[in-house]
Design a protein around this motif. Structure first.
Motif, PDB file in Angstrom:
ATOM      1  N   THR A 220       0.694  -1.360   0.409  1.00  0.00           N
ATOM      2  CA  THR A 220      -0.125  -0.007   0.233  1.00  0.00           C
ATOM      3  C   THR A 220       0.679   1.308   0.052  1.00  0.00           C
ATOM      4  O   THR A 220       1.949   1.137   0.967  1.00  0.00           O
ATOM      5  CB  THR A 220      -0.500   0.316   1.325  1.00  0.00           C
ATOM      6  N   CYS A 221       0.325   2.362  -0.508  1.00  0.00           N
ATOM      7  CA  CYS A 221       1.092   3.554  -0.772  1.00  0.00           C
ATOM      8  C   CYS A 221      -0.289   4.703  -0.508  1.00  0.00           C
ATOM      9  O   CYS A 221      -1.296   4.653  -1.030  1.00  0.00           O
ATOM     10  CB  CYS A 221       2.386   3.647  -1.670  1.00  0.00           C
ATOM     11  N   GLN A 222       0.436   5.995  -0.706  1.00  0.00           N
ATOM     12  CA  GLN A 222      -0.700   6.889  -0.306  1.00  0.00           C
ATOM     13  C   GLN A 222      -0.054   8.217  -1.043  1.00  0.00           C
ATOM     14  O   GLN A 222       1.180   8.382  -1.024  1.00  0.00           O
ATOM     15  CB  GLN A 222      -0.582   7.253   0.869  1.00  0.00           C
ATOM     16  N   PHE A 223      -0.443   9.115  -1.451  1.00  0.00           N
ATOM     17  CA  PHE A 223      -0.101   9.957  -2.178  1.00  0.00           C
ATOM     18  C   PHE A 223      -0.778  11.580  -2.115  1.00  0.00           C
ATOM     19  O   PHE A 223      -2.179  11.777  -1.706  1.00  0.00           O
ATOM     20  CB  PHE A 223      -0.715  10.626  -4.021  1.00  0.00           C
ATOM     21  N   ASP A 224       0.203  12.637  -1.901  1.00  0.00           N
ATOM     22  CA  ASP A 224      -1.321  13.936  -1.659  1.00  0.00           C
ATOM     23  C   ASP A 224      -2.033  14.669  -2.816  1.00  0.00           C
ATOM     24  O   ASP A 224      -2.956  14.875  -2.591  1.00  0.00           O
ATOM     25  CB  ASP A 224       0.691  15.085  -1.180  1.00  0.00           C
ATOM     26  N   ARG A 225      -1.163  13.955  -3.865  1.00  0.00           N
ATOM     27  CA  ARG A 225      -2.365  13.951  -4.812  1.00  0.00           C
ATOM     28  C   ARG A 225      -2.412  13.582  -5.763  1.00  0.00           C
ATOM     29  O   ARG A 225      -2.088  12.375  -6.209  1.00  0.00           O
ATOM     30  CB  ARG A 225      -1.439  15.495  -6.069  1.00  0.00           C
ATOM     31  N   GLU A 264      -4.711   0.643  10.796  1.00  0.00           N
ATOM     32  CA  GLU A 264      -4.024   1.415  10.890  1.00  0.00           C
ATOM     33  C   GLU A 264      -3.103   1.956  10.582  1.00  0.00           C
ATOM     34  O   GLU A 264      -2.844   1.360   8.922  1.00  0.00           O
ATOM     35  CB  GLU A 264      -3.821   1.182  12.751  1.00  0.00           C
ATOM     36  N   GLY A 265      -2.632   3.258  10.457  1.00  0.00           N
ATOM     37  CA  GLY A 265      -0.976   3.755  10.026  1.00  0.00           C
ATOM     38  C   GLY A 265      -0.939   4.415   8.225  1.00  0.00           C
ATOM     39  O   GLY A 265      -0.389   4.668   7.741  1.00  0.00           O
ATOM     40  N   PHE A 266      -3.177   4.711   8.209  1.00  0.00           N
ATOM     41  CA  PHE A 266      -3.323   5.711   6.695  1.00  0.00           C
ATOM     42  C   PHE A 266      -3.336   7.103   6.672  1.00  0.00           C
ATOM     43  O   PHE A 266      -4.274   7.021   8.415  1.00  0.00           O
ATOM     44  CB  PHE A 266      -4.284   4.898   6.319  1.00  0.00           C
ATOM     45  N   ASP A 267      -3.413   7.889   6.116  1.00  0.00           N
ATOM     46  CA  ASP A 267      -3.489   9.518   6.402  1.00  0.00           C
ATOM     47  C   ASP A 267      -4.913   9.089   6.077  1.00  0.00           C
ATOM     48  O   ASP A 267      -5.216   8.284   4.516  1.00  0.00           O
ATOM     49  CB  ASP A 267      -2.310  10.339   5.729  1.00  0.00           C
ATOM     50  N   GLU A 268      -5.432  10.479   5.654  1.00  0.00           N
ATOM     51  CA  GLU A 268      -6.494  10.412   4.725  1.00  0.00           C
ATOM     52  C   GLU A 268      -6.157  10.882   3.254  1.00  0.00           C
ATOM     53  O   GLU A 268      -6.227  12.333   2.982  1.00  0.00           O
ATOM     54  CB  GLU A 268      -7.986  11.568   5.167  1.00  0.00           C
ATOM     55  N   LYS A 269      -5.472  10.444   2.424  1.00  0.00           N
ATOM     56  CA  LYS A 269      -4.741  10.768   1.365  1.00  0.00           C
ATOM     57  C   LYS A 269      -5.185   9.786   0.294  1.00  0.00           C
ATOM     58  O   LYS A 269      -5.822   8.454   0.661  1.00  0.00           O
ATOM     59  CB  LYS A 269      -3.296  10.579   0.543  1.00  0.00           C
ATOM     60  N   GLY A 298       5.546  10.644  -6.254  1.00  0.00           N
ATOM     61  CA  GLY A 298       5.515  11.669  -5.062  1.00  0.00           C
ATOM     62  C   GLY A 298       5.161  10.465  -3.821  1.00  0.00           C
ATOM     63  O   GLY A 298       4.507  11.035  -2.814  1.00  0.00           O
ATOM     64  N   ALA A 299       4.897   9.528  -3.574  1.00  0.00           N
ATOM     65  CA  ALA A 299       4.357   8.082  -2.398  1.00  0.00           C
ATOM     66  C   ALA A 299       5.178   8.380  -1.163  1.00  0.00           C
ATOM     67  O   ALA A 299       6.124   8.635  -1.555  1.00  0.00           O
ATOM     68  CB  ALA A 299       3.673   6.418  -3.022  1.00  0.00           C
ATOM     69  N   SER A 300       3.957   8.166  -0.174  1.00  0.00           N
ATOM     70  CA  SER A 300       4.940   7.952   0.803  1.00  0.00           C
ATOM     71  C   SER A 300       3.761   7.014   1.498  1.00  0.00           C
ATOM     72  O   SER A 300       2.548   5.739   1.274  1.00  0.00           O
ATOM     73  CB  SER A 300       4.073   9.325   1.924  1.00  0.00           C
ATOM     74  N   HIS A 301       4.318   5.904   2.847  1.00  0.00           N
ATOM     75  CA  HIS A 301       3.860   4.901   3.104  1.00  0.00           C
ATOM     76  C   HIS A 301       3.917   3.725   2.690  1.00  0.00           C
ATOM     77  O   HIS A 301       2.837   3.361   2.398  1.00  0.00           O
ATOM     78  CB  HIS A 301       2.462   5.481   4.577  1.00  0.00           C
TER      79      HIS A 301
END
Length: 455
Positions: A220-225, A264-269, A298-301
């Motif tokens: 899994t990964c998250q992005f600002d955009r 857990e461990g996820f932002d709202e992105k 630009g992925a995070s987490h």
């Protein structure tokens, strides 16, 4: 449905023919569409011969028949808009044959997906089509179901080898077989797969199976955009990475999953879920390449999950998106809709859809099987608020119209049922007349699930 017909039903099925209001109401709707018609009777068949006897009786009396499985459909497929008999197939739940050597099995229509995979696990096999709900195999065939694994393993269209079907006149026919390909005659199996109960009743299904992979890794990964998440998916597909599943959840949907499923461990992105199947070394190599690619966007987490319980927890959260959407808007209904577009148009279509949701003022989480261009909106609305319901209907309509405009389809996997009949002409043009001709030829009395699919 007169008393003579009721007596004949009771003579055939005894206590398995019911006229109770509670059972009729239960069989009047699926998950996502308000009840618009109650059946006059509910019948629980246990064999193909019983289905044949019922259809002969209904054909003679011109009584409508609506096949019913798990009731998990979202587009009004099981609503008895003209009354008649709701034919419940859930008691036809035998696994008839499994061949590990041929990688196939034959099951009755009422076998559920999860039960089948539970039984297959001991053989080192699994059935790949995973729509999320624990649907019946017959219902999945009738609606040409798809799901998270479709990118690698295909939809029901690719995984059904043959069928047993009871025609509206009560004749029992078998289509297809166990061979992996055939050039003999018209492909009747594909005709019935996706026919939504309008041409006959599917009672047995021959399925293609897969061997359980040696290893599975979820990442899994998250992005600002949101645009960066879509760009990651597009580039991953173009690079030829061996990915079994790619799922995209927007920032609204992941907020619902965090709250409802307690992950857990996820932002709202905007969030991507990946799954890789293969050898131990292969899946780790693919996951590592995916991580490098995502970080470039630009992925995070970026996280890997290899333990079965952790993988199950993440995919359960993904499959519970429908309920997570309702958690976001307590007391409101979820008008689930889906569309599918060519991968080349996916970024533009989904960006336009996100802006449309923003302008609507509605809560409408977006989630997609983005590996094959399929995405869903869960449009939350108060059914008792006429203005909000109208805005939800209009948003759903624009999703379908937009997908067709981008060269796609108004439904990638939910089907047509009642809710999407108005888009069939725009999508199919003159081919719709051919569909009507087939319906007239196979069901001249129009007793099979009348009022569905064809406008």
């Amino acid at each position: 449905m007169n008393e003579t017909f009721k007596d004949a039903l009771l003579a055939l099925f005894g206590e398995r023919a019911s006229f109770s209001a509670a059972l009729r109401e239960q069989h009047s709707h699926g998950e996502g569409y308000a009840a618009v018609g109650m059946p006059d009777a509910v019948v629980f068949a246990e064999t193909t011969d019983e289905v044949s006897a019922l259809l002969k009786l209904c054909s003679a009396a011109r009584v409508p028949v609506v096949p019913f499985g798990a009731g998990s459909s979202l587009e009004g497929h099981v609503a008895a808009v003209h009354g008649g008999v709701s034919l419940d197939l859930t008691r036809m739940n035998r696994i008839l044959q499994v061949s590990a050597e041929a990688l196939d099995c034959r099951v009755e229509a009422g076998v559920t997906r999860e039960r089948l995979n539970s039984d297959l696990r001991a053989e080192g096999l699994f059935f790949s089509v995973d729509p999320g709900a624990d649907a019946t195999i017959g219902g999945m065939a009738a609606t040409r179901a798809s799901g998270t694994n479709a990118m690698r393993y295909g939809t029901m269209r690719e995984n059904v080898l043959g069928l047993t079907v009871v025609t509206p006149a009560g004749e029992i026919i078998r289509t297809g077989g166990r061979a992996r390909k055939s050039s003999a005659g018209l492909d009747l199996t594909r005709l019935y797969v996706g026919s939504e109960g309008t041409l006959g009743v599917i009672t047995e299904v021959q399925l293609r199976l897969q061997g359980l992979p040696e290893a599975m890794v979820v990442a899994t990964c998250q992005f600002d955009r949101f645009e960066d998440a879509v760009g990651t998916v597009t580039t991953a597909l173009q690079s030829g990475l061996r990915i079994a599943r790619i799922e995209l959840l927007d920032e609204v949907q992941i907020r619902g999953c965090i709250g409802y499923s307690k992950i857990e461990g996820f932002d709202e992105k905007p969030t991507l879920f990946f799954e890789f199947h293969g050898s131990q070394s292969g899946v780790r190599e693919d996951a590592s390449a995916m991580e490098e690619l995502a970080l470039a966007f630009g992925a995070s987490h970026f996280r890997h999950a290899e333990r079965p319980e952790e993988r199950t927890r993440l995919w359960k959260a993904r499959h519970n998106c429908y309920h997570a959407s309702k958690w976001l808007a307590p007391g409101k209904d979820n008008m689930g809709t889906d569309a599918c577009v060519p991968l080349s148009e996916f970024a533009a279509c989904i960006t336009e859809t996100k802006e449309d949701v923003r302008r609507s003022g509605l809560i409408a989480p977006l989630v997609g099987h983005v590996g094959d261009g399929n995405f869903h909106l869960g449009i939350m609305h108060d059914p008792n608020d006429a203005d909000e319901t109208a805005r939800a209907d209009a948003l759903a309509a624009r999703v379908s119209e937009r997908a067709i405009r981008y060269g796609g389809t108004c439904s990638g996997e939910h089907g047509i049922g009642l809710h999407k009949r108005q888009y069939m002409a725009a999508e199919h043009g003159a081919a719709l007349d051919v569909m009507r001709a087939i319906k007239q030829a196979l069901d001249p009395l129009n007793i099979m699930n009348p009022g569905k699919m064809l406008p």
